[in-house]
Design a protein around this motif. Sequence first.
Motif, PDB file in Angstrom:
ATOM      1  N   LYS A   1       7.538   7.320 -13.578  1.00 49.58           N
ATOM      2  CA  LYS A   1       7.545   6.148 -12.254  1.00 49.58           C
ATOM      3  C   LYS A   1       8.397   5.199 -12.485  1.00 49.58           C
ATOM      4  O   LYS A   1       8.441   4.696 -13.444  1.00 49.58           O
ATOM      5  N   VAL A   2       9.102   5.037 -11.554  1.00 51.26           N
ATOM      6  CA  VAL A   2      10.185   3.985 -11.286  1.00 51.26           C
ATOM      7  C   VAL A   2       9.830   3.093 -10.201  1.00 51.26           C
ATOM      8  O   VAL A   2       9.898   3.862  -8.958  1.00 51.26           O
ATOM      9  N   TYR A   3       9.749   2.005 -10.362  1.00 54.26           N
ATOM     10  CA  TYR A   3       9.397   1.175  -9.211  1.00 54.26           C
ATOM     11  C   TYR A   3      10.590   0.679  -8.282  1.00 54.26           C
ATOM     12  O   TYR A   3      11.680   0.776  -8.921  1.00 54.26           O
ATOM     13  N   GLN A   4      10.518   0.291  -7.149  1.00 61.02           N
ATOM     14  CA  GLN A   4      11.388  -0.152  -6.183  1.00 61.02           C
ATOM     15  C   GLN A   4      12.647  -0.945  -6.814  1.00 61.02           C
ATOM     16  O   GLN A   4      13.748  -0.860  -6.632  1.00 61.02           O
ATOM     17  N   ASN A   5      12.163  -1.857  -7.750  1.00 58.21           N
ATOM     18  CA  ASN A   5      12.915  -2.971  -8.516  1.00 58.21           C
ATOM     19  C   ASN A   5      13.945  -2.126  -9.596  1.00 58.21           C
ATOM     20  O   ASN A   5      14.493  -2.782 -10.348  1.00 58.21           O
ATOM     21  N   GLY A   6      13.469  -0.850  -9.770  1.00 62.55           N
ATOM     22  CA  GLY A   6      14.438  -0.140 -10.868  1.00 62.55           C
ATOM     23  C   GLY A   6      13.552  -0.088 -12.362  1.00 62.55           C
ATOM     24  O   GLY A   6      14.276   0.588 -13.127  1.00 62.55           O
ATOM     25  N   VAL A   7      12.552  -0.779 -12.518  1.00 64.58           N
ATOM     26  CA  VAL A   7      11.716  -0.867 -13.662  1.00 64.58           C
ATOM     27  C   VAL A   7      11.222   0.661 -13.933  1.00 64.58           C
ATOM     28  O   VAL A   7      10.429   1.140 -13.046  1.00 64.58           O
ATOM     29  N   THR A   8      11.195   1.159 -15.067  1.00 63.49           N
ATOM     30  CA  THR A   8      10.776   2.477 -15.448  1.00 63.49           C
ATOM     31  C   THR A   8       9.301   2.104 -16.021  1.00 63.49           C
ATOM     32  O   THR A   8       9.430   1.773 -17.326  1.00 63.49           O
ATOM     33  N   ALA A   9       8.280   2.456 -15.457  1.00 67.46           N
ATOM     34  CA  ALA A   9       6.849   2.195 -15.851  1.00 67.46           C
ATOM     35  C   ALA A   9       6.420   3.172 -16.454  1.00 67.46           C
ATOM     36  O   ALA A   9       5.638   3.290 -17.637  1.00 67.46           O
ATOM     37  N   LEU A  10       6.996   4.403 -16.276  1.00 64.16           N
ATOM     38  CA  LEU A  10       6.341   5.763 -16.963  1.00 64.16           C
ATOM     39  C   LEU A  10       7.772   6.477 -17.073  1.00 64.16           C
ATOM     40  O   LEU A  10       8.304   6.922 -16.201  1.00 64.16           O
ATOM     41  N   ASN A  11       7.587   7.309 -18.371  1.00 66.81           N
ATOM     42  CA  ASN A  11       8.996   8.336 -18.475  1.00 66.81           C
ATOM     43  C   ASN A  11       8.221   9.449 -19.105  1.00 66.81           C
ATOM     44  O   ASN A  11       8.183   9.539 -20.555  1.00 66.81           O
ATOM     45  N   ASN A  12       8.481  10.601 -18.560  1.00 63.72           N
ATOM     46  CA  ASN A  12       7.963  11.759 -18.629  1.00 63.72           C
ATOM     47  C   ASN A  12       6.576  12.085 -19.532  1.00 63.72           C
ATOM     48  O   ASN A  12       6.566  12.409 -20.665  1.00 63.72           O
ATOM     49  N   ILE A  13       5.380  11.575 -18.787  1.00 62.22           N
ATOM     50  CA  ILE A  13       4.123  11.696 -19.491  1.00 62.22           C
ATOM     51  C   ILE A  13       3.585  13.031 -18.891  1.00 62.22           C
ATOM     52  O   ILE A  13       3.418  13.687 -17.961  1.00 62.22           O
ATOM     53  N   ASN A  14       3.149  13.743 -20.360  1.00 65.71           N
ATOM     54  CA  ASN A  14       2.459  14.965 -20.254  1.00 65.71           C
ATOM     55  C   ASN A  14       1.190  14.677 -20.956  1.00 65.71           C
ATOM     56  O   ASN A  14       1.092  14.437 -22.058  1.00 65.71           O
ATOM     57  N   LEU A  15       0.063  14.975 -20.164  1.00 65.04           N
ATOM     58  CA  LEU A  15      -1.188  14.482 -20.653  1.00 65.04           C
ATOM     59  C   LEU A  15      -2.257  15.593 -19.808  1.00 65.04           C
ATOM     60  O   LEU A  15      -2.141  15.817 -18.802  1.00 65.04           O
ATOM     61  N   HIS A  16      -3.285  15.827 -20.613  1.00 56.37           N
ATOM     62  CA  HIS A  16      -4.399  16.727 -20.184  1.00 56.37           C
ATOM     63  C   HIS A  16      -5.587  16.016 -20.589  1.00 56.37           C
ATOM     64  O   HIS A  16      -5.785  15.830 -21.544  1.00 56.37           O
ATOM     65  N   ILE A  17      -6.359  15.739 -19.455  1.00 58.41           N
ATOM     66  CA  ILE A  17      -7.737  15.082 -19.617  1.00 58.41           C
ATOM     67  C   ILE A  17      -8.826  16.206 -19.283  1.00 58.41           C
ATOM     68  O   ILE A  17      -8.851  16.506 -18.036  1.00 58.41           O
ATOM     69  N   ARG A  18      -9.557  16.488 -20.059  1.00 63.26           N
ATOM     70  CA  ARG A  18     -10.719  17.502 -19.917  1.00 63.26           C
ATOM     71  C   ARG A  18     -11.889  16.792 -19.236  1.00 63.26           C
ATOM     72  O   ARG A  18     -12.119  15.453 -19.540  1.00 63.26           O
ATOM     73  N   LYS A  19     -12.680  17.445 -18.641  1.00 68.35           N
ATOM     74  CA  LYS A  19     -13.917  17.123 -18.120  1.00 68.35           C
ATOM     75  C   LYS A  19     -14.588  16.652 -18.958  1.00 68.35           C
ATOM     76  O   LYS A  19     -14.955  17.399 -20.031  1.00 68.35           O
ATOM     77  N   GLY A  20     -15.524  15.328 -18.906  1.00 67.16           N
ATOM     78  CA  GLY A  20     -16.567  14.910 -19.856  1.00 67.16           C
ATOM     79  C   GLY A  20     -15.645  13.907 -20.848  1.00 67.16           C
ATOM     80  O   GLY A  20     -16.549  13.476 -21.631  1.00 67.16           O
ATOM     81  N   GLU A  21     -14.606  13.941 -20.821  1.00 63.09           N
ATOM     82  CA  GLU A  21     -13.920  13.108 -21.980  1.00 63.09           C
ATOM     83  C   GLU A  21     -14.069  11.707 -21.813  1.00 63.09           C
ATOM     84  O   GLU A  21     -14.412  11.015 -20.763  1.00 63.09           O
ATOM     85  N   PHE A  22     -13.836  10.812 -22.978  1.00 61.71           N
ATOM     86  CA  PHE A  22     -13.997   9.385 -22.993  1.00 61.71           C
ATOM     87  C   PHE A  22     -12.628   9.108 -23.648  1.00 61.71           C
ATOM     88  O   PHE A  22     -12.449   9.316 -24.875  1.00 61.71           O
ATOM     89  N   LEU A  23     -11.618   8.599 -22.833  1.00 63.08           N
ATOM     90  CA  LEU A  23     -10.379   8.245 -23.261  1.00 63.08           C
ATOM     91  C   LEU A  23      -9.938   6.858 -23.278  1.00 63.08           C
ATOM     92  O   LEU A  23     -10.237   6.262 -22.264  1.00 63.08           O
TER      93      LEU A  23
END
Length: 228
Positions: free
Chosen positions: A9-31
């Motif tokens: 995620k790069v915001y309009q102002n050029g800030v990279t807030a997230l960089n190549n996130i890979n994540l799997h959240i399963r049903k019922g998890e508490f994270l």
Amino acid sequence: MIRFYGVSKVYQNGVTALNNINLHIRKGEFLFLVGPSGAGKSTLTKLIFREELPTRGQVIFSGKNVARMRHGEIPYLRRKIGMVFQDFRLLPQKKVWENVAFALEVTGVSRREIKRRVPEALKMVGLEDKAGMLPTQLSGGEQQRVGIARAMINNPSLLVADEPTGNLDPETSWELMNLFQEINQRGTTIIMATHAWDIVDKLKKRVVALNCGQIVRDEEGGGYRDEA
Ligand code: ADP
Ligand code: ADP
């Protein structure tokens, strides 16, 4: 239940807030989502309920690409996700029951159904006696309970909480954590961004740590800080 594939995620102002996130959240998890201010925690949660769109990659919720949803599908997505905020975000002129009922009214549920479901939700958070009060007449912990009742009123499969105990004292925070754990035990998946290191260390849930927009740790039964 939720998958992030190469999400940036790069915001309009050029800030990279997230960089190549890979994540799997399963049903019922508490994270728990941890990391310093500006690490990208809020941005990650906003991508799930489509408050922001990814610049690259895909966010998949219940098998659907969130960014590709048609406009008509978005309210349906948001009904399946409950949101809880640090600053509660209650409507100050409305009574407790109205704050909770509001989330149902916008979905076109009948008055009769509202009268049945709102007291149920208030009972779940232990506020059945405070239905007629205004938010300003409640303690911070009680206001957050109203926020939780509102978030749970549509029976969402996922609850996303952004620093829900950030404005509360330690004892009240623990009471709320017990409530979140009950909600999780009844089957709702929970993602909670937090700086409350004592809570994270004690509860030994899955911990995903972000730093500068990247996942730097993903650990079952983890603590707030890296052991190493
Ligand atoms: P956290 O929740 O971990 O504090 P955020 O996701 O809020 O992190 O922010 C990550 C980065 O993105 C920060 O550098 C922040 O300043 C920036 N950011 C967040 N929201 C916006 C926005 N709407 N426009 C521009 N930059 C933003
Ligand atoms: P008062 O203004 O007299 O304190 P309330 O605010 O408790 O009354 O209730 C105002 C109206 O909302 C009444 O018609 C009442 O029946 C209805 N009401 C109160 N609590 C609920 C609730 N939990 N769910 C739905 N309707 C409610």
